[in-house]
Design a protein around this motif. Sequence first.
Motif, PDB file in Angstrom:
ATOM      1  N   HIS A 179       0.878  -1.173   0.000  1.00  0.00           N
ATOM      2  CA  HIS A 179       0.000   0.000   0.000  1.00  0.00           C
ATOM      3  C   HIS A 179       0.918   1.226   0.000  1.00  0.00           C
ATOM      4  O   HIS A 179       1.835   1.302   0.827  1.00  0.00           O
ATOM      5  CB  HIS A 179      -0.877   0.045   1.249  1.00  0.00           C
ATOM      6  N   LYS A 225       1.889   7.588  -4.962  1.00  0.00           N
ATOM      7  CA  LYS A 225       0.817   7.205  -5.892  1.00  0.00           C
ATOM      8  C   LYS A 225       1.047   7.786  -7.284  1.00  0.00           C
ATOM      9  O   LYS A 225       0.382   7.386  -8.226  1.00  0.00           O
ATOM     10  CB  LYS A 225      -0.541   7.615  -5.337  1.00  0.00           C
ATOM     11  N   PHE A 231       3.179   4.487  -8.432  1.00  0.00           N
ATOM     12  CA  PHE A 231       2.635   3.144  -8.275  1.00  0.00           C
ATOM     13  C   PHE A 231       1.132   3.218  -8.037  1.00  0.00           C
ATOM     14  O   PHE A 231       0.624   4.248  -7.601  1.00  0.00           O
ATOM     15  CB  PHE A 231       3.279   2.426  -7.070  1.00  0.00           C
ATOM     16  N   GLN A 232       0.456   2.116  -8.267  1.00  0.00           N
ATOM     17  CA  GLN A 232      -0.952   2.015  -7.894  1.00  0.00           C
ATOM     18  C   GLN A 232      -1.053   2.104  -6.373  1.00  0.00           C
ATOM     19  O   GLN A 232      -0.134   1.682  -5.668  1.00  0.00           O
ATOM     20  CB  GLN A 232      -1.536   0.690  -8.370  1.00  0.00           C
ATOM     21  N   PRO A 233      -2.143   2.626  -5.839  1.00  0.00           N
ATOM     22  CA  PRO A 233      -2.261   2.740  -4.374  1.00  0.00           C
ATOM     23  C   PRO A 233      -2.125   1.397  -3.645  1.00  0.00           C
ATOM     24  O   PRO A 233      -1.591   1.344  -2.546  1.00  0.00           O
ATOM     25  CB  PRO A 233      -3.656   3.326  -4.163  1.00  0.00           C
ATOM     26  N   GLU A 234      -2.593   0.330  -4.269  1.00  0.00           N
ATOM     27  CA  GLU A 234      -2.458  -1.015  -3.713  1.00  0.00           C
ATOM     28  C   GLU A 234      -2.058  -1.961  -4.828  1.00  0.00           C
ATOM     29  O   GLU A 234      -2.640  -1.925  -5.914  1.00  0.00           O
ATOM     30  CB  GLU A 234      -3.770  -1.489  -3.110  1.00  0.00           C
ATOM     31  N   PHE A 235      -1.054  -2.796  -4.569  1.00  0.00           N
ATOM     32  CA  PHE A 235      -0.629  -3.780  -5.561  1.00  0.00           C
ATOM     33  C   PHE A 235       0.091  -4.909  -4.852  1.00  0.00           C
ATOM     34  O   PHE A 235       0.351  -4.835  -3.648  1.00  0.00           O
ATOM     35  CB  PHE A 235       0.247  -3.135  -6.652  1.00  0.00           C
ATOM     36  N   ASN A 256       9.557   1.005 -11.308  1.00  0.00           N
ATOM     37  CA  ASN A 256       9.518   2.412 -11.697  1.00  0.00           C
ATOM     38  C   ASN A 256      10.748   3.104 -11.125  1.00  0.00           C
ATOM     39  O   ASN A 256      10.753   3.509  -9.962  1.00  0.00           O
ATOM     40  CB  ASN A 256       8.245   3.106 -11.214  1.00  0.00           C
TER      41      ASN A 256
END
Length: 77
Positions: free
Chosen positions: A4, A10, A13-17, A37
């Motif tokens: 998270h 953000k 990255f996606q908020p959750e992955f 990234n």
Amino acid sequence: MKIHVYAGLKDYFQPEFEVSEPVTNTDELKAHLLTLNDKAGDILSSCRFAVEEGFIDNAFKLKEHDTIVIIPPASGG
């Protein structure tokens, strides 16, 4: 393991992955995130990491089913 991220992370990255690659500490996790990234390097170097709502250091042994929260430094105004 579930990741998270908050605030400025953000943007990278996606908020959750999820991360399926084996990582055992925060340095390995940072290195892996940079492969996803590389532009996140500056902010990742100053982030705090938490597991189970408690901050951890690099000596903490991450486990496959942990949920890691990565918190960038805060700035206020």
